[in-house]
Write an enzyme that holds these catalytic residues in place. Structure first.
Site, short mmCIF file in Angstrom:
data_model
loop_
_atom_site.label_atom_id
_atom_site.label_comp_id
_atom_site.label_asym_id
_atom_site.label_seq_id
_atom_site.Cartn_x
_atom_site.Cartn_y
_atom_site.Cartn_z
N GLY A 1 0.65 -1.38 -0.30
CA GLY A 1 -0.40 -0.08 0.07
C GLY A 1 0.83 1.53 0.25
O GLY A 1 2.30 0.91 -0.35
N ARG A 2 0.01 2.28 1.16
CA ARG A 2 0.83 3.29 0.93
C ARG A 2 2.34 3.78 1.49
O ARG A 2 3.11 4.40 1.45
CB ARG A 2 -0.02 4.37 0.74
CG ARG A 2 -0.37 4.26 2.72
CD ARG A 2 -1.73 5.35 3.25
NE ARG A 2 -1.11 5.58 4.68
CZ ARG A 2 -0.74 6.62 5.22
NH1 ARG A 2 -0.28 6.91 4.67
NH2 ARG A 2 -0.95 5.67 6.60
N ILE A 3 2.02 2.84 2.45
CA ILE A 3 3.56 2.59 2.66
C ILE A 3 4.60 1.67 2.41
O ILE A 3 5.71 1.66 2.05
CB ILE A 3 4.20 2.64 4.37
CG1 ILE A 3 2.23 3.60 4.92
CG2 ILE A 3 5.14 2.26 5.64
CD1 ILE A 3 2.86 3.62 6.48
N ARG B 1 -2.80 -8.85 -1.20
CA ARG B 1 -3.90 -9.16 -1.88
C ARG B 1 -4.15 -9.03 -2.99
O ARG B 1 -2.94 -7.93 -3.52
CB ARG B 1 -5.11 -8.45 -1.58
CG ARG B 1 -6.10 -8.13 0.76
CD ARG B 1 -6.69 -7.55 0.72
NE ARG B 1 -5.86 -5.85 0.16
CZ ARG B 1 -6.98 -4.98 0.81
NH1 ARG B 1 -8.30 -4.72 1.08
NH2 ARG B 1 -6.25 -3.25 0.04
N THR C 1 6.27 -2.18 11.78
CA THR C 1 6.20 -0.84 12.06
C THR C 1 4.19 -0.64 11.76
O THR C 1 3.78 0.92 11.66
CB THR C 1 7.50 -0.45 11.05
OG1 THR C 1 6.57 -0.36 9.55
CG2 THR C 1 8.53 -0.13 12.00
N ARG D 1 0.59 -3.00 13.09
CA ARG D 1 0.10 -3.15 14.01
C ARG D 1 1.07 -4.28 14.18
O ARG D 1 1.21 -5.80 14.08
CB ARG D 1 -1.19 -2.88 13.93
CG ARG D 1 -1.86 -1.67 13.42
CD ARG D 1 -1.84 -1.21 14.75
NE ARG D 1 -1.88 0.43 13.55
CZ ARG D 1 -1.56 1.37 13.82
NH1 ARG D 1 -0.19 1.59 13.95
NH2 ARG D 1 -2.21 2.44 13.74
N GLU E 1 -0.57 -0.61 24.45
CA GLU E 1 0.60 0.16 24.29
C GLU E 1 -0.06 1.58 25.29
O GLU E 1 -1.12 1.38 25.20
CB GLU E 1 1.61 1.19 22.65
CG GLU E 1 1.19 0.09 21.82
CD GLU E 1 1.59 0.90 20.64
OE1 GLU E 1 1.25 1.51 20.60
OE2 GLU E 1 1.84 0.07 19.76
N HIS F 1 6.69 3.14 18.97
CA HIS F 1 6.00 3.28 18.42
C HIS F 1 6.13 4.71 18.44
O HIS F 1 5.15 5.93 18.15
CB HIS F 1 3.86 3.42 18.51
CG HIS F 1 2.98 3.29 17.54
ND1 HIS F 1 1.96 2.63 18.42
CD2 HIS F 1 3.27 3.45 16.85
CE1 HIS F 1 1.12 2.63 17.22
NE2 HIS F 1 2.17 3.13 16.12
#
Length: 329
Positions: A153-155, A175, A234, A236, A265, A285
């Site tokens: 995805g975007r990251i 996916r 990085t 979840r 957290e 985090h």
């Protein structure tokens, strides 16, 4: 309006240029973290607009029921920490920009920093130096190795670009629509999940945490990794089956891990299992915690407040509330 911002640990928000967007409002900023319902209810008793910094504080029904003046919760990104149904029932709008198509360069950069730190044993080498010793071991390079991107995805797509720049071979698993994007970007995709985990020298997780992805990385997946491999998370912690990563590291596959996220957290227990492992690099985090990223995030958050104040709320994740007789005015 009476606006409260929670969990601004280092009193950063008021230093941002976008903070001027709240100049006409009464703003209270809390720099510590409180999760107890009664303590939060006391702090937020007069609050009309609540600003959250990502998922630092859970906002559940017992608390919401006590916040009689609350009209809007404004934040950015995903919202598993908010009881959206309770907000809808109580007439509270939740606005959260999902920043679709906007890469989080801060998170991608930290992913790469952790990768480099773990492969070259930078924290361990520094600890050895501070302890009065010299080199403590021999690290591993990246050029020619296989970088696995789980979730394109975007990251993940940005991290893939970093890997390519370092001469790594990129392998993607995701996916089908994401796999197609990866192929169109010129990257190889794995034939199967099993083949993916077996092939990677560095494997980085880049998925949203939703019901379909919770526990998507299993003990069997980790057991297929190389004894020399590094797992980076990085995204979840609950993407990995609870307890599976610690057990896998003890078993030696993968041989290393670098993590920025945890199941609960903040983690304040110095006996936390990952902290005791010399083959693990941990950070608290901080993937999104940069001044640059804060400016981007809070611009969106404050624009949502301005839209609400103008009577035209945006990025509403519970649109049913807009037609509710209970909507607070």
């Amino acid at each position: 309006m009476n606006i409260t911002i929670l969990d601004d640990y280092f009193d950063t928000v008021r230093t941002l240029g976008c903070f001027e967007k709240l100049a006409d409002h009464e703003v209270t900023i809390w720099n510590d973290h409180v999760q107890e319902t009664e303590a939060l209810a006391e702090r937020l008793g007069e609050t009309e607009v609540l600003v959250l910094i990502r998922e630092r504080t859970a906002i559940r029904a017992p608390l919401l029921a006590q916040l009689k003046n609350l009209k809007l919760i404004s934040q950015r990104s995903v919202y598993p920490h908010i009881d959206v149904d309770a907000c809808t029932a109580l007439g509270v709008i939740v606005s959260s920009s999902q920043h679709a198509g906007t890469p989080s360069y801060a998170a991608a950069e930290l992913t790469w920093a952790l990768t480099m730190a773990a492969m070259r044993q930078i924290p361990q080498q520094m600890a050895s130096l501070v302890a009065g010793n010299w080199q403590m071991g021999v690290g591993r390079g990246l050029r020619g190795k296989t970088l696995g991107i789980y979730g394109y995805g975007r990251i993940g797509s940005v991290v893939a670009g970093y890997g390519k720049a370092f001469g790594m071979n990129i392998l993607v698993w995701a996916r089908e629509d994401s796999l197609e994007r990866a192929r169109s970007d010129g990257y190889e995709t794995a034939a199967s999940k099993e083949a993916f985990f077996s092939a990677c020298d560095v494997l980085s997780l880049h998925m949203r945490l939703v019901d379909a992805t919770r526990g998507i990385v299993t003990s069997d997946d980790l057991a297929r990794m190389k004894a020399t491999a590094l797992l980076v998370n990085t995204s979840r912690a609950p993407l990995i089956t609870p307890g599976a990563l610690v057990d896998a590291l003890k078993a030696g596959r993968p041989g290393m891990a670098a993590v920025d996220v945890y199941e609960q957290e903040p983690v304040l227990d110095t006996d936390y299992p990952l902290f005791a492992m010399d083959n693990v690099v941990c950070t608290p985090h901080i993937g999104y915690v940069t001044h640059d990223e804060y400016e981007i995030q809070f611009t969106d958050i404050f624009d949502q407040i301005a839209a609400f104040a103008a009577g035209a709320p945006i990025n509403v994740v519970n649109p049913k509330v807009l037609n509710s007789a209970k909507l607070r005015h």
